[in-house]
Design a protein around this motif. Structure first.
Motif, PDB file in Angstrom:
ATOM      1  N   UNK A  42      43.827  28.086   4.878  1.00  0.00           N
ATOM      2  CA  UNK A  42      44.639  28.503   6.023  1.00  0.00           C
ATOM      3  C   UNK A  42      45.637  27.400   6.362  1.00  0.00           C
ATOM      4  N   UNK A  43      46.797  27.807   6.765  1.00  0.00           N
ATOM      5  CA  UNK A  43      47.845  26.835   7.141  1.00  0.00           C
ATOM      6  C   UNK A  43      48.709  27.452   8.238  1.00  0.00           C
ATOM      7  N   UNK A  44      49.253  26.557   9.065  1.00  0.00           N
ATOM      8  CA  UNK A  44      50.088  27.021  10.171  1.00  0.00           C
ATOM      9  C   UNK A  44      51.131  25.939  10.470  1.00  0.00           C
ATOM     10  N   UNK A  45      52.354  26.346  10.619  1.00  0.00           N
ATOM     11  CA  UNK A  45      53.444  25.455  11.031  1.00  0.00           C
ATOM     12  C   UNK A  45      54.181  26.159  12.170  1.00  0.00           C
ATOM     13  N   UNK A  79      53.532  21.931  15.869  1.00  0.00           N
ATOM     14  CA  UNK A  79      52.101  22.071  15.526  1.00  0.00           C
ATOM     15  C   UNK A  79      51.971  22.351  14.036  1.00  0.00           C
ATOM     16  N   UNK A  80      51.061  21.584  13.386  1.00  0.00           N
ATOM     17  CA  UNK A  80      50.806  21.770  11.951  1.00  0.00           C
ATOM     18  C   UNK A  80      49.282  21.830  11.743  1.00  0.00           C
ATOM     19  N   UNK A  81      48.879  22.827  10.969  1.00  0.00           N
ATOM     20  CA  UNK A  81      47.455  22.981  10.671  1.00  0.00           C
ATOM     21  C   UNK A  81      47.291  23.347   9.197  1.00  0.00           C
ATOM     22  N   UNK A  82      46.286  22.808   8.545  1.00  0.00           N
ATOM     23  CA  UNK A  82      45.912  23.174   7.193  1.00  0.00           C
ATOM     24  C   UNK A  82      44.406  22.950   7.054  1.00  0.00           C
ATOM     25  N   UNK A 107      42.865  19.812   8.977  1.00  0.00           N
ATOM     26  CA  UNK A 107      43.648  18.801   9.668  1.00  0.00           C
ATOM     27  C   UNK A 107      44.606  19.494  10.634  1.00  0.00           C
ATOM     28  N   UNK A 108      44.641  19.007  11.882  1.00  0.00           N
ATOM     29  CA  UNK A 108      45.541  19.552  12.905  1.00  0.00           C
ATOM     30  C   UNK A 108      46.410  18.415  13.471  1.00  0.00           C
ATOM     31  N   UNK A 109      47.670  18.729  13.680  1.00  0.00           N
ATOM     32  CA  UNK A 109      48.573  17.774  14.324  1.00  0.00           C
ATOM     33  C   UNK A 109      49.432  18.532  15.319  1.00  0.00           C
ATOM     34  N   UNK A 110      49.417  18.033  16.564  1.00  0.00           N
ATOM     35  CA  UNK A 110      50.259  18.605  17.619  1.00  0.00           C
ATOM     36  C   UNK A 110      51.087  17.477  18.228  1.00  0.00           C
ATOM     37  N   UNK A 115      48.445  14.804  19.621  1.00  0.00           N
ATOM     38  CA  UNK A 115      47.083  14.638  19.085  1.00  0.00           C
ATOM     39  C   UNK A 115      47.075  14.925  17.594  1.00  0.00           C
ATOM     40  N   UNK A 116      46.300  14.134  16.835  1.00  0.00           N
ATOM     41  CA  UNK A 116      46.014  14.363  15.415  1.00  0.00           C
ATOM     42  C   UNK A 116      44.495  14.437  15.250  1.00  0.00           C
ATOM     43  N   UNK A 117      44.062  15.400  14.471  1.00  0.00           N
ATOM     44  CA  UNK A 117      42.607  15.602  14.339  1.00  0.00           C
ATOM     45  C   UNK A 117      42.295  16.043  12.910  1.00  0.00           C
ATOM     46  N   UNK A 118      41.253  15.470  12.336  1.00  0.00           N
ATOM     47  CA  UNK A 118      40.734  15.893  11.028  1.00  0.00           C
ATOM     48  C   UNK A 118      39.220  15.963  11.135  1.00  0.00           C
ATOM     49  N   UNK A 119      38.675  17.145  10.768  1.00  0.00           N
ATOM     50  CA  UNK A 119      37.230  17.309  10.872  1.00  0.00           C
ATOM     51  C   UNK A 119      36.818  18.726  10.529  1.00  0.00           C
ATOM     52  N   UNK A 120      35.599  19.063  10.872  1.00  0.00           N
ATOM     53  CA  UNK A 120      35.067  20.381  10.556  1.00  0.00           C
ATOM     54  C   UNK A 120      34.165  20.901  11.647  1.00  0.00           C
ATOM     55  N   UNK A 121      34.076  22.246  11.676  1.00  0.00           N
ATOM     56  CA  UNK A 121      33.211  22.909  12.657  1.00  0.00           C
ATOM     57  C   UNK A 121      32.283  23.858  11.933  1.00  0.00           C
TER      58      UNK A 121
END
Length: 554
Positions: A127-130, A148-151, A167-170, A180-186
């Motif tokens: 999944x990816x989002x820009x 906002x960037x997500x992958x 990885x998320x970056x806003x 905020x920058x975030x890398x992790x898992x749920x």
């Protein structure tokens, strides 16, 4: 049960076409109505006629004619002009053209593809989002922006665990919000509803696999049914062919008797009534021959239709067959392992067993859906925050400045009225499972009873076959002896015709007994579920049934 089917180019063609050229004979009331070919006096003198009667006995003429007919038939069967199709080729033609087989085959292929595709539920997804946002407020010098960037990768594990790693970056500019920058898992684990209880995470795969098995057994059942029908049609055609042959021989014997009676009548050795009796008997037998010809034509049509080949249907040549007539009259029919046999081989039983499993799977799904939702949630990652997006990115790159984040929790969803829908759905599925199991027990009892009856009938038919064979041998000998008496003037045409009719009926019973025995044997093998295996269409491999490769692919 291996035999040959082929198109005959000589005798059978004349047989099937003769109906258009033959007139129905009539019973004559007077000597004036006798056809010229029969009533016309012989050209030779009386003395020569008497010499002819003495030099060519009636039984000798009949034997020679029958022997000549058999030789002609064998020559036609072995002629190079004939189109030979053996049993395996005939089955290949049926499999390639029969609509029911093709429908069952492609239904199984469709269910196989669906069963394999059901495991796509566990396939990970990228999944990816820009996303970019710009906001302008009145009387401001700068525009507020958000980028906002997500992958990431998300999916579902066979244990019912849902995961989302990425990885998320806003980033904000000229805004009061923090970048905020975030890398992790749920991870989200379903404990009750949607969890491992009642195999909930595999319900779709279980149902698809059972649907595949159900389609396979229906395919095997269709193959068995068409094969049995083909064998029955084949033997019916052979029965009709031999019936016509008997009728032709009977008509030929009657014609010989009429010729002999004509000569005797011209010599004054036979009364007009006896001569008319001979002509009437010939007429009856010729009529029976035409009936047998019509039945052969209908049997030919039925055989061609089940072959489902346009080339054979359009072929004007009739069909002749040469089966294996050897019969094991001492065959032992074993019923000790019948229950075990149908439980692993019979397609009807296995199809119903698959239906029970399918409904049981639906019941398990309802039981799982009845449970409340209890989900355990946890995530872990690294994060950096700052009002300045550039600073936030700089902090994220430095492990001493970024944060380690660990979170966990629980979510609960409980119906307020005891899940009314699923509660009644469970009751419905329980009743459906009981009905399927009752049907399974009924099929098992029905198959066992049919097998027992077929066993008994097969034994009786083997005894009948031996008895009818003895009867045919006796009537043949009796008729031959009566012909000898006829030559000595110690018999008459009434006895000859009666004995010939007895012989014809005995032969017919013997032939019908053979046909019924072949059909019963086929049904007996099918009742055990071994019909396809016995004919090489499937095998037992690695503890399961495996069809031939060409039966499973286009």
């Amino acid at each position: 049960m291996f035999f040959t089917v082929f198109a005959q180019a000589q005798d059978s063609t004349e047989i099937l076409d003769s109906i258009q050229q033959t007139q129905m004979p009539q019973v004559l009331d007077s000597i004036d109505q006798i056809p010229d070919s029969i009533a016309q006096p012989p050209q030779e003198p009386i003395a020569q006629a008497e010499e002819t009667l003495e030099s060519q006995p009636l039984q000798q003429q009949d034997s020679e004619q029958i022997e000549e007919t058999l030789q002609q038939e064998n020559a036609a069967l072995l002629s190079n002009d004939s189109l030979f199709i053996d049993f395996s080729e005939a089955i290949d033609i049926i499999i390639a053209n029969n609509i029911d087989i093709q429908e069952a085959k492609y239904n199984w292929i469709a269910q196989s593809e669906a069963a394999t595709g059901s495991y796509g539920e566990f396939e990970p997804h990228l999944t990816a989002r820009a996303f970019s946002e710009k906001g302008d407020a009145p009387n401001t010098l700068f525009s507020e922006t958000r980028n906002e960037y997500k992958v990431g990768v998300q999916g579902k594990a066979p244990t019912g665990t849902e995961y989302n790693i990425g990885f998320n970056q806003t980033s904000y500019t000229h805004s009061e919000y923090t970048s905020e920058l975030y890398f992790g898992g749920e991870l989200r684990q379903h404990v009750l509803k949607g969890g491992p209880l009642f195999y909930a995470s595999f319900n779709n795969q279980r149902a698809a696999k059972i649907q595949k098995e159900l389609a396979l057994q229906k395919y095997r059942e269709t193959l068995s049914g068409i094969l049995e029908k083909f064998c029955e049609t084949y033997w019916e055609f052979y029965f009709s062919q031999q019936t016509l042959l008997f009728a032709e021989k009977s008509s030929a014997v009657a014609k010989e008797i009429v010729e002999d009676a004509r000569k005797r009548y011209e010599l004054g050795m036979l009364s007009q009534l006896d001569y008319q009796k001979a002509v009437a008997e010939y007429s009856d037998r010729e009529s029976a021959r035409l009936d047998a010809l019509d039945k052969l034509r209908n049997a030919r049509l039925a055989l061609l239709l089940i072959l489902s080949s346009q080339e054979l249907v359009r072929d004007p040549r009739p069909i002749a067959i040469t089966p294996n007539l050897e019969l094991d009259s001492t065959a032992i029919l074993d019923s000790l392992t019948f229950i075990d046999s149908i439980s692993i081989l019979h397609p009807s039983y296995l199809a119903q067993h698959a239906e029970v499993d399918l409904r049981t799977t639906a019941l398990d799904k309802s039981k799982n859906n009845f449970l409340p939702s209890v989900d355990l949630i946890g995530n872990y990652g690294i994060r950096s925050r700052d009002k300045n997006a550039e600073v936030a990115r700089s902090k994220f790159k430095n492990k001493n400045n970024r944060q380690s984040v660990f979170a966990y929790g629980i979510e609960i969803d409980v119906p307020l009225f005891a899940n009314l829908d699923e509660r009644h759905q469970i009751a419905s599925n329980k009743a459906s499972v009981r009905a399927a199991r009752s049907r399974l027990a009924l099929i098992q009892n029905q198959l066992y009873e049919e097998y027992r009856i077929l066993q008994q009938r097969a034994t009786e038919l083997r005894n009948q076959w031996q008895l009818s064979k003895t009867a045919v041998a006796y009537h043949e000998k009796e008729l031959k002896e009566e012909f000898k008496k006829m030559e000595l003037g110690k018999s008459n045409y009434h006895l000859i015709f009666d004995m010939e009719d007895d012989l014809r009926q005995a032969q017919q019973r013997h032939l019908e007994c053979m046909k019924l025995l072949r059909v019963i044997d086929i049904r007996l093998v099918r009742a055990t579920g071994k019909l396809l295996m016995q004919n090489g269409f499937e095998s037992w491999k690695d503890g399961k049934i495996t069809l031939r490769k060409e039966l499973l692919h286009d």
